[in-house]
Scaffold this active site. Structure first.
Site, short mmCIF file in Angstrom:
data_model
loop_
_atom_site.label_atom_id
_atom_site.label_comp_id
_atom_site.label_asym_id
_atom_site.label_seq_id
_atom_site.Cartn_x
_atom_site.Cartn_y
_atom_site.Cartn_z
N ASP A 139 15.70 58.85 -16.89
CA ASP A 139 15.73 57.57 -17.87
C ASP A 139 14.53 56.82 -17.50
O ASP A 139 14.18 56.73 -16.18
CB ASP A 139 17.23 56.73 -17.38
N ASP A 246 14.68 54.45 -22.48
CA ASP A 246 15.82 53.19 -22.62
C ASP A 246 15.32 52.11 -23.83
O ASP A 246 14.17 51.81 -23.80
CB ASP A 246 15.99 52.61 -21.36
N GLU A 319 16.53 56.33 -26.99
CA GLU A 319 17.68 55.60 -27.40
C GLU A 319 17.34 54.53 -28.41
O GLU A 319 16.83 53.56 -28.22
CB GLU A 319 18.14 54.72 -25.94
N HIS A 382 27.37 55.50 -21.97
CA HIS A 382 27.93 54.78 -20.83
C HIS A 382 27.92 53.32 -21.29
O HIS A 382 28.50 52.52 -20.53
CB HIS A 382 27.06 54.77 -19.63
N ASP A 383 27.67 53.24 -22.58
CA ASP A 383 27.64 51.82 -23.08
C ASP A 383 28.87 51.56 -23.99
O ASP A 383 28.95 50.45 -24.62
CB ASP A 383 26.20 51.55 -23.94
C1 NOJ Z 1 20.64 50.65 -22.63
C2 NOJ Z 1 21.35 51.17 -21.54
O1 NOJ Z 1 22.08 52.37 -22.05
C3 NOJ Z 1 22.13 50.12 -21.07
O2 NOJ Z 1 23.17 50.56 -20.02
C4 NOJ Z 1 21.20 48.83 -20.59
O3 NOJ Z 1 22.21 47.90 -19.95
C5 NOJ Z 1 20.33 48.50 -21.69
N1 NOJ Z 1 19.69 49.52 -22.30
C6 NOJ Z 1 19.38 47.63 -20.80
O4 NOJ Z 1 18.36 48.42 -20.06
#
Ligand code: NOJ
Length: 603
Positions: A139, A246, A319, A382-383
């Site tokens: 990442d 990210d 992402e 994971h979000d």
């Molecule tokens: C996206 C990530 O997937 C998330 O987990 C994170 O909190 C935010 N970006 C900030 O880096």
């Protein structure tokens, strides 16, 4: 694009060697894919039909008894990942970090957080993954650092420090010698409330798109670009297979600090976000044009490390949550200026509703409107709450998880899934605010419980701590009670389990030529209950797939684009929901509640 034109693209892919030679014409039934020798063309094209697996290292396997997963825990499960058919693992951040956002707040980009291990452990993981032909994708967080990173400590120390303009600093509106005034704009943090934080020492506000402890870097500063090119080189030299960038669309903000508009409902009333504040339209802080040249620059820096031997082509995964397919297509880059190999197609995976027409339209967009590039489908991470919450109905969740995974692996392109999806792990949010670990949940409680529920420890078996940690150790998040039923060991022994379904689908993806890279053509396009499509590659049998989006049994009748006198209409089953009948012909395929049928067309 017409389906016949798309076949030409497949022929080129075959000529380039992106399809394993042994795969063409084979029937992909239950046997594991044989280990074939690879060519340099395979190493360049591996990502085009790749199976990518997201590991949340904190929750995968604890080996040192601290209740937190670690690198050695990932290494210990590489054989498991190989058995599943995984080509690459993406690790969420493992760098040194205060862990305010569980690694997305990085304080040193060129080391490993001691909670996860050491650089030696990392090198060992890479070496063991290499042996199994599995790439490790890191990442890379470029939008922000931790407020404890040395760059920010310098930056906030004085207005004249050389690092001052590595971050986004502004005066407050109406600021005076004695008053901080108002934040420079109405922009909000994704973690709730204003995105501007007052810093008393130097009497200015800094911008943080995410948490207060994640100050945004200033991408107008060329030194920031150079720093990140060095960092990615550091990891590429260590043998990583690429990066997942990210929050890449948030690198730039409007220099005029214009306020964002408030999003309103159909009655003209402001929509409130999970933190009780008006939802803003993100037009001044997201997906600004400057993002593209940065991706091009990082791609060029990454491409220098491509090699003919493993790990071959180093890939960039983006992402990206974009409003439409036009914006998604731009993420591949204009002609001659490539950007991502694999920007995430969140257009498909985050529809969050089993609506046949919407899925059909978005999957058709992925075929016709991405300029012939490779789609990267993804349904979970994971979000977001897991698949059970976003697509399940409570009564048929495992069947619905079969439906989703079928779309994921039986469509053209690369497929990314999240640890635990293969065993049907369920979202398990904390019950009490005092148990919440994620800052999003702490700020947003009770409306927004945060992301702990989708980050619970991997469920390996039915022993204490689900095999994630030794008995007696307290895992960093509790083990969901459902681990007794949904765990790797139990599902490996059950041929009808979701795990077996994933493994079989992935084998088809790897060994059946139509699956490997055949084009997608939607079939039976007026049907609002069953989604059906055709995969077709030259010189090999076509495959039909039907997935029932309803809780009632359905029968579909499929007409192929070339059907006519002489077409047999017969199909041979490749995979189907356990217990479903084998259809007599394409004219009557029965799919049970949320059932799936996959069959090879006989000629
Ligand atoms: C996206 C990530 O997937 C998330 O987990 C994170 O909190 C935010 N970006 C900030 O880096």
């Amino acid at each position: 694009m017409h389906w016949s034109k798309r076949i030409a693209r497949f022929a080129i892919a075959l000529a380039l060697g992106s399809i394993a030679p042994g795969a063409v014409g084979q029937n992909a039934s239950a046997k594991p894919a044989a280990q074939t020798s690879t060519t340099s063309a395979d190493e360049q094209n591996w990502w085009k039909n790749a199976v990518l697996y997201e590991v949340y290292p904190r929750s995968f396997q604890d080996t040192n008894g601290d209740g937190i997963g670690d690198l050695n825990g990932i290494t210990a499960h590489l054989d498991y990942l190989k058995e599943l058919g995984v080509d690459a693992i993406w690790l969420t951040p493992i760098y040194p970090s205060p862990q305010a956002d569980f690694g997305y707040d990085i304080s040193d980009y060129e080391n490993i957080d001691p909670q996860y291990g050491t650089l030696a452990d990392f090198d060992h993981l890479i070496a063991e993954a290499n042996k199994r032909h599995i790439r490790v994708v890191m990442d890379m967080v470029m939008n922000h650092t931790s407020d404890e990173h040395k760059w920010f400590l310098e930056s906030r120390s004085s207005r004249t420090n050389p690092y001052r303009d590595w971050y986004v600093w502004h005066d407050g509106k109406g600021e005076t010698a004695t008053s901080k005034g108002e934040p420079p704009s109405n922009w909000q943090s994704d973690f709730g409330h204003s995105a501007w934080e007052w810093d008393e020492k130097t009497r200015q506000y800094y911008y943080h798109r995410f948490y207060i402890k994640q100050p945004d870097l200033n991408w107008n500063n060329p030194k920031v670009h150079e720093a990140f090119k060095d960092i990615i080189g550091f990891w590429l030299k260590r043998g990583v297979g690429g990066f997942r960038f990210d929050a890449i669309t948030t690198l730039y903000e409007d220099p005029n600090l214009t306020d964002e508009g408030v999003v309103k409902d159909e009655n003209g009333k402001p929509i409130l976000n999970a933190f009780g504040e008006p939802e803003l339209d993100s037009t001044r802080t997201d997906n600004l044009p400057g993002v593209h040249p940065v991706i091009q620059e990082m791609r060029a820096a990454t491409d220098k490390f491509d090699s003919d031997t493993f790990p071959g082509k180093r890939v960039l995964i983006g992402e990206v949550y974009l409003p439409n397919v036009t914006e998604l297509e731009k993420m591949y880059g204009p002609p001659g200026k490539p950007e991502f190999e694999l920007p995430m197609d969140t257009q498909v995976g985050f529809i969050n509703k089993l609506d046949v027409a919407t899925f059909r339209a978005r999957l058709t967009d992925a075929e016709d409107k991405l300029g012939g590039h490779i789609p990267l489908l993804v349904f979970d991470n994971h979000d977001r709450p897991r698949i059970d919450v976003r697509y399940g109905d409570g009564a048929h969740n495992t069947d619905i998880e079969r439906v989703i995974s079928t779309i994921l692996f039986a469509s053209r392109g690369a497929s990314l899934f999240y640890y635990g999806d293969e065993i049907g792990m369920k979202t398990t949010p904390p019950a009490r605010r005092e148990d919440v670990k994620d800052p999003v949940g702490i700020t947003g409680w009770p409306k927004e419980k945060g992301r702990d529920g989708e980050r619970t420890p991997m469920q390996w078996d039915a022993d204490a701590n689900a095999g994630f940690a030794a008995a007696g150790v307290k895992p960093w998040l509790p083990i969901p009670p459902t681990y007794i039923t949904f765990n790797v060991k139990a599902e490996q022994q059950n041929p009808d389990s979701l795990f077996a379904w994933y493994r079989n689908l992935i084998r088809l993806k790897k060994t059946n030529a139509a699956f490997a890279q055949g084009d997608n053509t939607m079939l039976d396009t007026a049907n609002t209950k069953v989604l059906s499509w055709l995969r077709q590659a030259p010189g090999s049998p076509a495959v039909v797939i039907s997935v029932n989006f309803t809780a009632e049994p359905q029968t579909v009748s499929l007409v192929l684009p070339w059907a006519g006198p002489g077409a047999s209409g017969k199909v041979t089953t490749l995979l189907k929901t356990p217990g479903a009948p084998d259809p007599a012909s394409l004219a009557a395929i029965q799919v049970g509640p949320y059932g799936v049928y996959i069959g090879e067309v006989q000629r």
